[in-house]
Structures are given as structure tokens and as C-alpha cells.
Design a protein around this motif. Sequence first.
Motif, PDB file in Angstrom:
ATOM      1  N   PRO A 158     116.882  -6.910  63.180  1.00 14.32           N
ATOM      2  CA  PRO A 158     116.371  -7.468  64.427  1.00 14.32           C
ATOM      3  C   PRO A 158     115.670  -8.807  64.207  1.00 14.32           C
ATOM      4  O   PRO A 158     114.960  -8.989  63.218  1.00 14.32           O
ATOM      5  N   ARG A 159     115.884  -9.709  65.156  1.00 15.40           N
ATOM      6  CA  ARG A 159     115.276 -11.047  65.098  1.00 15.40           C
ATOM      7  C   ARG A 159     114.403 -11.256  66.331  1.00 15.40           C
ATOM      8  O   ARG A 159     114.832 -11.032  67.458  1.00 15.40           O
ATOM      9  N   PHE A 160     113.157 -11.710  66.117  1.00 19.62           N
ATOM     10  CA  PHE A 160     112.280 -12.049  67.226  1.00 19.62           C
ATOM     11  C   PHE A 160     112.743 -13.365  67.826  1.00 19.62           C
ATOM     12  O   PHE A 160     112.951 -14.343  67.114  1.00 19.62           O
ATOM     13  N   THR A 161     112.914 -13.379  69.146  1.00 17.83           N
ATOM     14  CA  THR A 161     113.481 -14.572  69.790  1.00 17.83           C
ATOM     15  C   THR A 161     112.460 -15.671  70.039  1.00 17.83           C
ATOM     16  O   THR A 161     112.831 -16.814  70.312  1.00 17.83           O
ATOM     17  N   GLY A 162     111.170 -15.346  69.996  1.00 19.50           N
ATOM     18  CA  GLY A 162     110.131 -16.293  70.367  1.00 19.50           C
ATOM     19  C   GLY A 162     109.512 -15.966  71.713  1.00 19.50           C
ATOM     20  O   GLY A 162     108.534 -16.605  72.130  1.00 19.50           O
ATOM     21  N   GLN A 163     110.062 -14.985  72.415  1.00 18.33           N
ATOM     22  CA  GLN A 163     109.553 -14.609  73.730  1.00 18.33           C
ATOM     23  C   GLN A 163     109.111 -13.144  73.767  1.00 18.33           C
ATOM     24  O   GLN A 163     109.509 -12.335  72.920  1.00 18.33           O
TER      25      GLN A 163
ATOM     26  N   VAL B 165     120.272 -14.411  75.453  1.00 21.14           N
ATOM     27  CA  VAL B 165     119.452 -15.162  74.500  1.00 21.14           C
ATOM     28  C   VAL B 165     119.409 -16.642  74.872  1.00 21.14           C
ATOM     29  O   VAL B 165     118.354 -17.294  74.802  1.00 21.14           O
ATOM     30  N   LEU B 166     120.543 -17.183  75.314  1.00 18.49           N
ATOM     31  CA  LEU B 166     120.588 -18.578  75.748  1.00 18.49           C
ATOM     32  C   LEU B 166     119.605 -18.834  76.888  1.00 18.49           C
ATOM     33  O   LEU B 166     118.884 -19.844  76.892  1.00 18.49           O
ATOM     34  N   ALA B 167     119.579 -17.937  77.865  1.00 15.12           N
ATOM     35  CA  ALA B 167     118.660 -18.104  78.995  1.00 15.12           C
ATOM     36  C   ALA B 167     117.218 -18.151  78.516  1.00 15.12           C
ATOM     37  O   ALA B 167     116.409 -18.972  78.987  1.00 15.12           O
ATOM     38  N   GLY B 168     116.875 -17.301  77.562  1.00 13.92           N
ATOM     39  CA  GLY B 168     115.526 -17.320  77.010  1.00 13.92           C
ATOM     40  C   GLY B 168     115.234 -18.591  76.245  1.00 13.92           C
ATOM     41  O   GLY B 168     114.135 -19.166  76.350  1.00 13.92           O
ATOM     42  N   ASP B 169     116.200 -19.052  75.466  1.00 15.02           N
ATOM     43  CA  ASP B 169     116.026 -20.303  74.718  1.00 15.02           C
ATOM     44  C   ASP B 169     115.781 -21.474  75.666  1.00 15.02           C
ATOM     45  O   ASP B 169     114.935 -22.341  75.406  1.00 15.02           O
ATOM     46  N   ARG B 170     116.534 -21.514  76.765  1.00 12.59           N
ATOM     47  CA  ARG B 170     116.369 -22.621  77.725  1.00 12.59           C
ATOM     48  C   ARG B 170     115.018 -22.524  78.446  1.00 12.59           C
ATOM     49  O   ARG B 170     114.431 -23.551  78.801  1.00 12.59           O
ATOM     50  N   GLU B 171     114.533 -21.289  78.672  1.00 20.92           N
ATOM     51  CA  GLU B 171     113.190 -21.129  79.240  1.00 20.92           C
ATOM     52  C   GLU B 171     112.140 -21.722  78.316  1.00 20.92           C
ATOM     53  O   GLU B 171     111.245 -22.459  78.754  1.00 20.92           O
ATOM     54  N   MET B 172     112.240 -21.372  77.031  1.00 22.35           N
ATOM     55  CA  MET B 172     111.239 -21.871  76.078  1.00 22.35           C
ATOM     56  C   MET B 172     111.289 -23.382  75.956  1.00 22.35           C
ATOM     57  O   MET B 172     110.258 -24.035  75.748  1.00 22.35           O
TER      58      MET B 172
ATOM     59  N   ARG C 145     111.961 -25.308  78.361  1.00 17.15           N
ATOM     60  CA  ARG C 145     111.637 -25.844  79.700  1.00 17.15           C
ATOM     61  C   ARG C 145     112.725 -26.805  80.177  1.00 17.15           C
ATOM     62  O   ARG C 145     112.463 -27.902  80.670  1.00 17.15           O
ATOM     63  N   ASP C 146     113.953 -26.360  80.007  1.00 16.53           N
ATOM     64  CA  ASP C 146     115.128 -27.168  80.341  1.00 16.53           C
ATOM     65  C   ASP C 146     115.402 -27.081  81.839  1.00 16.53           C
ATOM     66  O   ASP C 146     115.955 -26.091  82.325  1.00 16.53           O
ATOM     67  N   GLN C 147     115.033 -28.106  82.582  1.00 19.30           N
ATOM     68  CA  GLN C 147     115.206 -28.098  84.029  1.00 19.30           C
ATOM     69  C   GLN C 147     116.663 -28.282  84.445  1.00 19.30           C
ATOM     70  O   GLN C 147     116.998 -28.092  85.615  1.00 19.30           O
ATOM     71  N   THR C 148     117.533 -28.656  83.511  1.00 19.46           N
ATOM     72  CA  THR C 148     118.946 -28.849  83.842  1.00 19.46           C
ATOM     73  C   THR C 148     119.756 -27.569  83.680  1.00 19.46           C
ATOM     74  O   THR C 148     120.913 -27.516  84.086  1.00 19.46           O
ATOM     75  N   PHE C 149     119.160 -26.533  83.092  1.00 21.90           N
ATOM     76  CA  PHE C 149     119.903 -25.299  82.838  1.00 21.90           C
ATOM     77  C   PHE C 149     120.180 -24.572  84.149  1.00 21.90           C
ATOM     78  O   PHE C 149     119.279 -24.337  84.951  1.00 21.90           O
ATOM     79  N   ASP C 150     121.421 -24.193  84.360  1.00 21.31           N
ATOM     80  CA  ASP C 150     121.852 -23.571  85.614  1.00 21.31           C
ATOM     81  C   ASP C 150     121.725 -22.052  85.507  1.00 21.31           C
ATOM     82  O   ASP C 150     122.705 -21.344  85.277  1.00 21.31           O
ATOM     83  N   ARG C 151     120.523 -21.553  85.693  1.00 24.05           N
ATOM     84  CA  ARG C 151     120.287 -20.111  85.593  1.00 24.05           C
ATOM     85  C   ARG C 151     120.992 -19.359  86.730  1.00 24.05           C
ATOM     86  O   ARG C 151     121.518 -18.264  86.521  1.00 24.05           O
ATOM     87  N   ILE C 152     120.997 -19.940  87.912  1.00 22.88           N
ATOM     88  CA  ILE C 152     121.674 -19.290  89.035  1.00 22.88           C
ATOM     89  C   ILE C 152     123.172 -19.190  88.761  1.00 22.88           C
ATOM     90  O   ILE C 152     123.802 -18.154  88.983  1.00 22.88           O
ATOM     91  N   GLY C 153     123.754 -20.267  88.240  1.00 28.52           N
ATOM     92  CA  GLY C 153     125.170 -20.252  87.897  1.00 28.52           C
ATOM     93  C   GLY C 153     125.495 -19.214  86.845  1.00 28.52           C
ATOM     94  O   GLY C 153     126.528 -18.526  86.917  1.00 28.52           O
ATOM     95  N   LEU C 154     124.614 -19.061  85.844  1.00 31.81           N
ATOM     96  CA  LEU C 154     124.831 -18.057  84.809  1.00 31.81           C
ATOM     97  C   LEU C 154     124.769 -16.654  85.401  1.00 31.81           C
ATOM     98  O   LEU C 154     125.576 -15.790  85.046  1.00 31.81           O
ATOM     99  N   THR C 155     123.809 -16.431  86.296  1.00 33.00           N
ATOM    100  CA  THR C 155     123.708 -15.116  86.933  1.00 33.00           C
ATOM    101  C   THR C 155     124.989 -14.778  87.690  1.00 33.00           C
ATOM    102  O   THR C 155     125.506 -13.664  87.598  1.00 33.00           O
ATOM    103  N   LYS C 156     125.525 -15.738  88.431  1.00 33.75           N
ATOM    104  CA  LYS C 156     126.765 -15.512  89.166  1.00 33.75           C
ATOM    105  C   LYS C 156     127.930 -15.258  88.206  1.00 33.75           C
ATOM    106  O   LYS C 156     128.795 -14.406  88.468  1.00 33.75           O
ATOM    107  N   GLN C 157     127.965 -15.987  87.089  1.00 33.57           N
ATOM    108  CA  GLN C 157     129.018 -15.777  86.087  1.00 33.57           C
ATOM    109  C   GLN C 157     128.934 -14.368  85.509  1.00 33.57           C
ATOM    110  O   GLN C 157     129.955 -13.685  85.339  1.00 33.57           O
ATOM    111  N   MET C 158     127.708 -13.914  85.206  1.00 32.18           N
ATOM    112  CA  MET C 158     127.516 -12.572  84.676  1.00 32.18           C
ATOM    113  C   MET C 158     127.970 -11.514  85.679  1.00 32.18           C
ATOM    114  O   MET C 158     128.656 -10.542  85.327  1.00 32.18           O
TER     115      MET C 158
END
Length: 374
Positions: A176-181, A344-351, A353-366
Amino acid sequence: MTEVNKVLVVGGGIGGLCAAIALRRQGVAVDLVELKSDWTVYGVGIIQQSNVVREMARLGVLDRYLGAAYAFEDVGIYDLQGNPLARIPGQRLAGPQYPANVGISRLALHQVLSSTAIELGAQVRLGLSVESFEQDADGVDVTFTDASTGRYALLVGADGVYSKIRGMLFGDTYRPRFTGQAVWRYNFARDPSIDHLASYMGPGGNAGLVPLSDNLMYLFSTSHEPENPWYEQAQLADLMRDRIANVGGLVGTLREQITDSTKVVYKPMEVVFVDEPWFKGRVLLIGDAAHATTPHLGQGAGMAIEDALVLSMELAGEGSLQAKLERFMARRFERCKFISEKSVLAGDREMARDQTFDRIGLTKQMLKLTAEPI
């Protein structure tokens, strides 16, 4: 056809219990061992999205806990002050008679799954794990930690992110690896406006509110916790309030009600993904033992539940055990890898503070991916 007539399931969490239920419904004898002597559950609640609702209906347990859960249709995305950004409609994948999504307390879900497994004839032993095993062409000989023994056609390791069975199969290759969050959770009386999953996001923080029953909901937030610090329990309420200091709206109103540190559930995020077949011979990993991920897409337990259903389907099919487990991997590997990597990508982008990351788009893709049949 290779008949699998007796299976050992190691781990009595969601994945292990669903595997036991699915296998018993196929007529397979099941022994289940759980390390905890006190069969308690960790955490507050769980989101079951459309694909999970579909599989729980197929498993034959959904009707048993809908009355103790909260059914909802949509996901709402808001900015940190509670202004709406998007509304993502759910899909009734289990059929028109069932909701798109369900929120339920982990305790209520555990009670239904454990009682169902036992009623169906799974032999459950608590305070027990596997000490060692030896395989041959026809079975697995297992020695348990109480020195008892058993022989099985298949051993299923559903023993979580710190899986002992994974270590026995792969050594230290996958740790197991700690992600930072970390994630923080706290229960509240349900506000009438929370009749859906409400997610609040922005560069200054994030939070969410999840309905669990007519009178219960929980608040969650993720935070950057460099170096994975250990906190005294007495600190947790103050720390959780601090982590959501930038969130307004209903979350801001609730924030000052977070006063009881004993009711804060704090969990560092640890991930692992077995990037090769999850089985060797007659020993297989499922759930977090094979693909533990973060909660950013709300699909960790869902993937374990899908694993259990697919395993039971493939074991009932034609061919050798090797062929059955290879088919299981073909149906599960890429789907679980997508969820693991994108969470994990979503968490990395949160840390970051990437304002360009399309979290809504990722949710729809999922949601599009998980709506596809398993």
C-alpha cells in the motif's frame, strides 16, 4: 468442466460477504474467516451508484436494505459557496422499480450482508486467518491461525488493502502507498435539501453531503496531509473544521456542529493495484486486496461487489479453473484499473489545486463506463 464445490473466503468485509452470498446462491460450499473477533465495520456510510445498485439487485440483497437506506436519483455539483455548477442525472440500471443510487450506513449494510451469508449456509468463523497454504493440481490445503485445517477448490483473498493473502502470493511486490491525502467524515441529521449526493468543489477545498436514511446524512471532505501525520483523537473535531474552513453554504452552517472528536472518522488514503493476474493457481485476490483506491469516484466498494458477482458467474461456467479465472480477469482488470487510476488522478489534481482539471467530465466518464455491463 472443472467443478468448484468448496471455496474459502478470507475477509468478512463487503467484497468477501458478497462473494460468499453469490457463491452460496450457485450451490458452492463456502467457509468464510474474518480476522476480527468483534465483527464491526469501520466508517460511517457508503454511496452505491447505479452500477452497484444493479449488482446488489442481482445478488438478491437490495430489497433487504432499501428500507434502511436512502434512495436518490441525481448528483449535484456545487462551488464552495453552494452555488450549483452541474446536475448529473442517475440511471436506473437495476430496473425502473429501483432507484438510480443508494446511500446507506456501513453498519446497516454489514448487518444485511452478514445475516444473508449466514442464512444461505456460509460457515463463518471470526478471530481467524490463514497461517499457510499449499496448492496442488486439485485443491488448496489451508492451515489456519488456530492450527485447524481445511481443503478447498479455491481460496479467495478478500482481506483488504493490507491483504495477508496478497503477501503470500506476491511477497513485497505490491505494498500500500499513501497518496498524500486523507478523508474526514461526520454524521448529521439529514437536511431536507440533501435528497441527492451534493459535492462542493473548488481550488480552496472540497466537501460533500451524502444522504444515508430519512434522518441521517454524512459530511465528507478530503485534505492534503503531507507525510501522513498521526493525530490524537481529541484533535479531530478541530482539525476537521479547519479542513473545511473555506466551504460555505450548508457545509459552512454544519461546520460549527463538528464538536465531538470521537465521532470524526479520519482515514489516510492508501492505494495498491496488482498489475498482473490476481491469481496464482487456486488462490485469487478480489476487492481492495487487488485494487484498493481512493474514494474520489465513489467506486471502491462497488468494484469489490462487481468482482464477487463476476467470480460466481465465471466459476459456474465451462472449462478448467485456470480458464475460468482468466475469463474473470478479462472482465475485471481494465475496468478496475480505470477506476483506480482515475480516482488517484482526481486526488493528485486536488492536491495540486489544478483549476483546469475537469472533475465533472471525469465523473460523467466514470458513470458512462460503469453503466456498461460487467
